[in-house]
Scaffold this motif. Structure first.
Motif, PDB file in Angstrom:
ATOM      1  N   ASN A   1      56.075  90.857  69.670  1.00  0.00           N
ATOM      2  CA  ASN A   1      55.688  91.489  70.935  1.00  0.00           C
ATOM      3  C   ASN A   1      55.454  92.980  70.751  1.00  0.00           C
ATOM      4  N   SER A   2      54.556  93.513  71.554  1.00  0.00           N
ATOM      5  CA  SER A   2      54.354  94.962  71.564  1.00  0.00           C
ATOM      6  C   SER A   2      55.512  95.617  72.306  1.00  0.00           C
ATOM      7  N   GLN A   3      55.614  96.938  72.227  1.00  0.00           N
ATOM      8  CA  GLN A   3      56.680  97.647  72.921  1.00  0.00           C
ATOM      9  C   GLN A   3      56.566  97.449  74.427  1.00  0.00           C
ATOM     10  N   ALA A   4      55.335  97.424  74.921  1.00  0.00           N
ATOM     11  CA  ALA A   4      55.128  97.211  76.356  1.00  0.00           C
ATOM     12  C   ALA A   4      55.624  95.819  76.774  1.00  0.00           C
ATOM     13  N   GLN A   5      55.379  94.829  75.937  1.00  0.00           N
ATOM     14  CA  GLN A   5      55.839  93.467  76.242  1.00  0.00           C
ATOM     15  C   GLN A   5      57.357  93.383  76.198  1.00  0.00           C
ATOM     16  N   LEU A   6      57.979  94.072  75.237  1.00  0.00           N
ATOM     17  CA  LEU A   6      59.438  94.083  75.155  1.00  0.00           C
ATOM     18  C   LEU A   6      60.048  94.795  76.367  1.00  0.00           C
ATOM     19  N   ASP A   7      59.420  95.877  76.788  1.00  0.00           N
ATOM     20  CA  ASP A   7      59.911  96.586  77.977  1.00  0.00           C
ATOM     21  C   ASP A   7      59.842  95.688  79.212  1.00  0.00           C
ATOM     22  N   GLU A   8      58.784  94.901  79.301  1.00  0.00           N
ATOM     23  CA  GLU A   8      58.650  93.972  80.427  1.00  0.00           C
ATOM     24  C   GLU A   8      59.742  92.909  80.377  1.00  0.00           C
ATOM     25  N   LYS A   9      60.025  92.412  79.184  1.00  0.00           N
ATOM     26  CA  LYS A   9      61.079  91.413  79.042  1.00  0.00           C
ATOM     27  C   LYS A   9      62.450  92.008  79.389  1.00  0.00           C
ATOM     28  N   LYS A  10      62.676  93.249  79.006  1.00  0.00           N
ATOM     29  CA  LYS A  10      63.947  93.893  79.347  1.00  0.00           C
ATOM     30  C   LYS A  10      64.092  94.056  80.857  1.00  0.00           C
ATOM     31  N   SER A  11      62.995  94.358  81.515  1.00  0.00           N
ATOM     32  CA  SER A  11      63.020  94.474  82.973  1.00  0.00           C
ATOM     33  C   SER A  11      63.344  93.113  83.609  1.00  0.00           C
ATOM     34  N   GLU A  12      62.724  92.055  83.080  1.00  0.00           N
ATOM     35  CA  GLU A  12      63.001  90.708  83.583  1.00  0.00           C
ATOM     36  C   GLU A  12      64.448  90.308  83.315  1.00  0.00           C
ATOM     37  N   LEU A  13      64.957  90.684  82.142  1.00  0.00           N
ATOM     38  CA  LEU A  13      66.343  90.360  81.786  1.00  0.00           C
ATOM     39  C   LEU A  13      67.319  91.081  82.713  1.00  0.00           C
ATOM     40  N   SER A  14      67.050  92.329  82.988  1.00  0.00           N
ATOM     41  CA  SER A  14      67.895  93.091  83.901  1.00  0.00           C
ATOM     42  C   SER A  14      67.923  92.441  85.283  1.00  0.00           C
ATOM     43  N   ASP A  15      66.756  92.059  85.763  1.00  0.00           N
ATOM     44  CA  ASP A  15      66.679  91.413  87.082  1.00  0.00           C
ATOM     45  C   ASP A  15      67.430  90.075  87.093  1.00  0.00           C
ATOM     46  N   LEU A  16      67.297  89.318  86.010  1.00  0.00           N
ATOM     47  CA  LEU A  16      67.966  88.021  85.928  1.00  0.00           C
ATOM     48  C   LEU A  16      69.486  88.191  86.019  1.00  0.00           C
ATOM     49  N   ILE A  17      70.015  89.102  85.232  1.00  0.00           N
ATOM     50  CA  ILE A  17      71.472  89.299  85.219  1.00  0.00           C
ATOM     51  C   ILE A  17      71.958  89.818  86.562  1.00  0.00           C
ATOM     52  N   LYS A  18      71.258  90.784  87.115  1.00  0.00           N
ATOM     53  CA  LYS A  18      71.683  91.363  88.395  1.00  0.00           C
ATOM     54  C   LYS A  18      71.606  90.336  89.520  1.00  0.00           C
ATOM     55  N   GLN A  19      70.595  89.477  89.485  1.00  0.00           N
ATOM     56  CA  GLN A  19      70.489  88.449  90.524  1.00  0.00           C
ATOM     57  C   GLN A  19      71.680  87.511  90.475  1.00  0.00           C
ATOM     58  N   VAL A  20      72.026  87.037  89.270  1.00  0.00           N
ATOM     59  CA  VAL A  20      73.163  86.116  89.134  1.00  0.00           C
ATOM     60  C   VAL A  20      74.447  86.781  89.599  1.00  0.00           C
TER      61      VAL A  20
ATOM     62  N   GLN B  81      77.100  98.700  83.140  1.00  0.00           N
ATOM     63  CA  GLN B  81      77.253  98.112  81.813  1.00  0.00           C
ATOM     64  C   GLN B  81      76.086  97.176  81.505  1.00  0.00           C
ATOM     65  N   VAL B  82      75.593  96.486  82.520  1.00  0.00           N
ATOM     66  CA  VAL B  82      74.416  95.628  82.342  1.00  0.00           C
ATOM     67  C   VAL B  82      73.247  96.447  81.825  1.00  0.00           C
ATOM     68  N   LYS B  83      73.031  97.603  82.418  1.00  0.00           N
ATOM     69  CA  LYS B  83      71.917  98.465  81.997  1.00  0.00           C
ATOM     70  C   LYS B  83      72.060  98.870  80.526  1.00  0.00           C
ATOM     71  N   LEU B  84      73.260  99.246  80.122  1.00  0.00           N
ATOM     72  CA  LEU B  84      73.491  99.657  78.734  1.00  0.00           C
ATOM     73  C   LEU B  84      73.197  98.510  77.774  1.00  0.00           C
ATOM     74  N   ASP B  85      73.606  97.295  78.136  1.00  0.00           N
ATOM     75  CA  ASP B  85      73.385  96.152  77.251  1.00  0.00           C
ATOM     76  C   ASP B  85      71.923  95.722  77.214  1.00  0.00           C
ATOM     77  N   VAL B  86      71.265  95.766  78.350  1.00  0.00           N
ATOM     78  CA  VAL B  86      69.848  95.385  78.394  1.00  0.00           C
ATOM     79  C   VAL B  86      69.012  96.347  77.552  1.00  0.00           C
ATOM     80  N   ASP B  87      69.377  97.610  77.550  1.00  0.00           N
ATOM     81  CA  ASP B  87      68.641  98.606  76.758  1.00  0.00           C
ATOM     82  C   ASP B  87      68.645  98.271  75.272  1.00  0.00           C
ATOM     83  N   ARG B  88      69.678  97.571  74.804  1.00  0.00           N
ATOM     84  CA  ARG B  88      69.737  97.210  73.380  1.00  0.00           C
ATOM     85  C   ARG B  88      69.550  95.704  73.165  1.00  0.00           C
ATOM     86  N   SER B  89      68.812  95.069  74.040  1.00  0.00           N
ATOM     87  CA  SER B  89      68.541  93.626  73.917  1.00  0.00           C
ATOM     88  C   SER B  89      67.264  93.379  73.119  1.00  0.00           C
TER      89      SER B  89
END
Length: 393
Positions: free
Chosen positions: A112-131, A96-104
């Motif tokens: 931001n460029s698309q590449a920058q947004l993709d990087e932020k989504k990757s960071e967001l996914s890591d942040l949530i999964k770590q917690v 469910q985290v993955k589904l929500d991060v995809d639409r963040s």
């Protein structure tokens, strides 16, 4: 006639500018000084004042203090601990985290460029999964990613997970239980506040359960506030104040929309209107007014407050200084207590449902036992017959 502004001398305009800069520098200095001294009371005052903490640079220093984090200690020790969470077992909610991060990051950042947004989504996914992996007992809820992305945009990388962990375990723990029942109980405070302030508006909205506030209170308004500057400013107040302050903010928004709401009679239309924040909302005024509303009608004065669990974040964050001293272990123990209370409540509810479903059989047995005990006197028999007919109907 020429306006006063047209006759303003250049030196007067320059003086006003210098005064404005001086005032801004003074507020910045107050914020930095309060952060250095870990002065939570001063930060609470500044968070409600105009502009809150003014900039993300200052927020990145103030928020950790308010959340009870020693930023220097974490940053110095973050390198050796970096990435160790990846070795922990996957959390059950990561799909469910993955589904929500995809639409963040829908509304911000918008430069931001698309590449920058993709990087932020990757960071967001890591942040949530770590917690979640480090606190595996927590249950993810949809909208949690909205909160996380605000902290991600404000805080430096090394502080994000510690800050989000303390926010999750000690501030929004009620929303990360196995059920949202405690979150629903919190919403009952909204009608109590409306009744205390505006009886006619309360009566107008009383046909609606306060579920319309769930999305905003659940996500600290991050799901519906569309401007980054607005949500960062609002987080200043929500992080600085007690967790229950979000209830006061929502109630104040309702009060400011009084005329608009009184125009609608249909419950469905009222629910729809209340579940969406107006785009022209003056958040600065809302925060100031919510703080005054809190002072005039503290949570202890509200009828539904007594139904809030003593382990709820609404009560365990009532003293901000005590919150700063709480540990993640303290939060976990409170989480366990809340789960025990929820299970006990569920067992009681099932017991009542079972009794009601079998009420005829149980009453028949009761009548039989009573008849034997009272030797089946005519008065008892007549009463029993009447009650049997009543129960069956």
């Amino acid at each position: 006639m020429a306006s006063t502004e047209e006759h303003q001398h250049p030196e007067e305009s320059q003086a006003d500018t210098e005064s404005s800069v001086s005032a801004s520098e003074y507020e910045e200095a107050r914020i930095l000084s309060a952060c250095e001294r870990h002065d939570i009371e001063e930060l609470r005052v500044l968070a409600i004042g105009p502009g809150g903490f003014l900039s993300d640079q200052l927020r990145s220093q103030a928020w950790p203090v308010l959340l009870g984090i020693d930023a220097n200690e974490i940053i110095n020790g973050s390198t050796e601990a970096s990435g160790s969470w990846r070795q922990l077992p996957r959390h059950r909610d990561e799909e469910q985290v993955k589904l929500d991060v995809d639409r963040s990051f829908v509304y911000y950042p918008n430069d931001n460029s698309q590449a920058q947004l993709d990087e932020k989504k990757s960071e967001l996914s890591d942040l949530i999964k770590q917690v979640l992996r480090e606190q595996p007992y927590l249950c993810y809820f949809q909208g949690y990613h909205d909160i996380c992305q605000v902290l991600l945009l404000v805080l430096p990388a090394g502080l994000r997970a510690p800050a989000m962990s303390r926010l999750s375990v000690l501030r929004i723990r009620d929303f990360m239980l196995p059920t949202l029942a405690p979150a629903i109980v919190q919403l009952r405070l909204i009608p109590d506040l409306l009744r205390a302030v505006d009886e006619s508006l309360f009566q107008h909205l009383s046909r609606n359960e306060p579920y319309f506030a769930l999305s905003d209170t659940l996500t600290m308004f991050a799901h519906n506030v569309q401007r980054y500057s607005d949500i960062a400013r609002l987080f200043d107040a929500l992080i600085a104040r007690e967790q229950v302050f979000s209830i006061y903010v929502f109630t104040q928004i309702v009060l400011r929309r009084r005329d608009e709401l009184l125009e609608h009679e249909e419950p469905d239309m009222l629910h729809f209107t209340l579940s969406k924040l107006p785009p022209d909302l003056d958040l600065e005024a809302v925060i100031t007014e919510a703080a005054l509303l809190f002072d005039r009608h503290p949570p202890e004065s509200l009828r539904s407050w007594r139904h809030i669990s003593s382990a709820s974040v609404l009560k365990t964050t009532r003293d901000p200084k005590a919150l700063s001293r709480q540990s993640l272990r303290d939060g976990q123990e409170l989480f366990k207590k809340q789960v025990r209370e929820l299970r006990w409540a569920e067992r009681q509810q099932k017991m009542v449902q079972t009794v009601w479903a079998n009420r005829t059989l149980l009453f028949t047995i009761l009548v039989g036992v009573g008849a034997i005990y009272l030797r089946k006197t005519p008065a008892w028999a007549g009463l029993a017959a009447w009650m049997t007919r009543f129960i069956r109907n």
